[in-house]
Write an enzyme that holds these catalytic residues in place. Structure first.
Site, PDB file in Angstrom:
ATOM      1  N   CYS B  18       0.821  -1.207   0.000  1.00  0.00           N
ATOM      2  CA  CYS B  18       0.000   0.000   0.000  1.00  0.00           C
ATOM      3  C   CYS B  18       0.860   1.266   0.000  1.00  0.00           C
ATOM      4  CB  CYS B  18      -0.899  -0.013   1.242  1.00  0.00           C
ATOM      5  SG  CYS B  18      -1.845   1.494   1.471  1.00  0.00           S
ATOM      6  N   PRO B  19       0.616   2.233  -0.830  1.00  0.00           N
ATOM      7  CA  PRO B  19      -0.514   2.374  -1.743  1.00  0.00           C
ATOM      8  C   PRO B  19      -0.202   1.978  -3.193  1.00  0.00           C
ATOM      9  CG  PRO B  19       0.608   4.461  -1.605  1.00  0.00           C
ATOM     10  CD  PRO B  19       1.444   3.470  -0.824  1.00  0.00           C
TER      11      PRO B  19
END
Lengths: 202, 81
Positions: B18-19
């Site tokens: 993430c991200p």
């Protein structure tokens, strides 16, 4: 008194309206076109409102505190949102090309550190803690701060550097990553905040 | 079963967390034409929820399917218009 007047007033209105009941077809057509036009413009403005806005104020310049605004900002941009991250005080170091590569994790006063404060205060401990975290970040496939900054700028996040803090820290515009917005202050940030669906202070 | 989708392109975000899966997916979708299907292969278990949330909240994309395999999460995203 008013009850006496009412029927008269109503009669008068009716009397006035009746001659106008025959509407000119050209006028009617013009009105219909105007309604269509207005409906279209309402639909357009609804579509424009679809995109959300977010403002993040980044005030911290430690290694760990640099991540949340960058991750949220770049992700929000992936949603197509209009994102401003306003960097002020220590947050400015995130945008500082040189300093951003040397952000430190604070070992002192950090309850998540496996060592007591007395040991964490020994010189070099911050550097050690930072290096350990950097290693974990690398192993985990988490992006570096530099990567996230470049990604944010690429995806249209407006990374703003508070002008007052730039002067306070004696920084120069050239110290920042290309694409960073300078020459902005609290009023610019507030204006975007007022229009934003989400406002965060980090 | 889901590889039956006529995928236009495959995005490999294995090993990234993430991200990145979301941001890279968005970038890849931007480069595609309407009607194209993007296959996203990730190792981040959070991508199951994240890709779904992103697709739900983003106009012009449609999540066709998500397949969970051996530490591998495959997503099929269609560019709708």
């Amino acid at each position: 008194m008013s009850t006496d007047n009412q029927p008269t007033a109503a009669d008068e209105t009716e009397g006035e309206l009746e001659p106008e009941a025959e509407i000119d077809p050209a006028e009617l057509q013009a009105l219909r076109e105007r309604v269509d036009e207005l409906e279209e413009s309402v639909a357009e403005s609804d579509a424009a409102d679809d995109g959300k806005k977010m403002t993040i104020v980044a005030t911290q310049g430690t290694f760990d505190m640099a991540y949340p605004p960058l991750i949220l900002g770049s992700t929000a941009a992936a949603f197509g949102w209009d994102v401003v991250v306003f960097h002020t005080f220590w947050g400015l170091d995130i945008l500082h090309e040189e300093n951003s590569k040397n952000l430190k994790l604070s070992a002192v006063g950090n309850p998540n550190m496996p060592v007591p404060n007395a040991i964490a205060a020994i010189p070099g401990m911050d550097r050690m803690a930072t290096r350990m975290m950097e290693k974990r970040i690398d192993e985990n496939g988490t992006a570096t701060i530099e990567e996230l900054i470049e990604l944010s700028l690429e995806s249209g996040v407006d990374l703003q550097a508070c002008q007052m803090t730039i002067e306070l820290m004696d920084y120069d515009e050239e110290n920042f990553y290309d694409g960073v917005t300078t020459g902005v202050g609290a009023a610019t940030a507030l204006q975007h905040m007022a229009e934003s669906d989400i406002q965060l202070l980090v | 079963m889901s590889s039956e989708y006529d995928t236009t392109e495959t995005l490999d975000v294995k090993g990234q967390s993430c991200p990145m899966p979301i941001v890279k997916t968005k970038q890849a979708i931007d480069d595609l034409e309407a009607g194209d299907v993007l296959e996203v292969v990730a190792t981040d278990s959070g991508s199951m929820s994240d890709i779904q949330g992103w697709a739900d909240g983003t106009s012009g994309v449609e999540l066709l399917d998500q397949v969970e395999g051996d530490d591998l999460y495959t997503h099929y995203v269609k560019k709708s218009d």
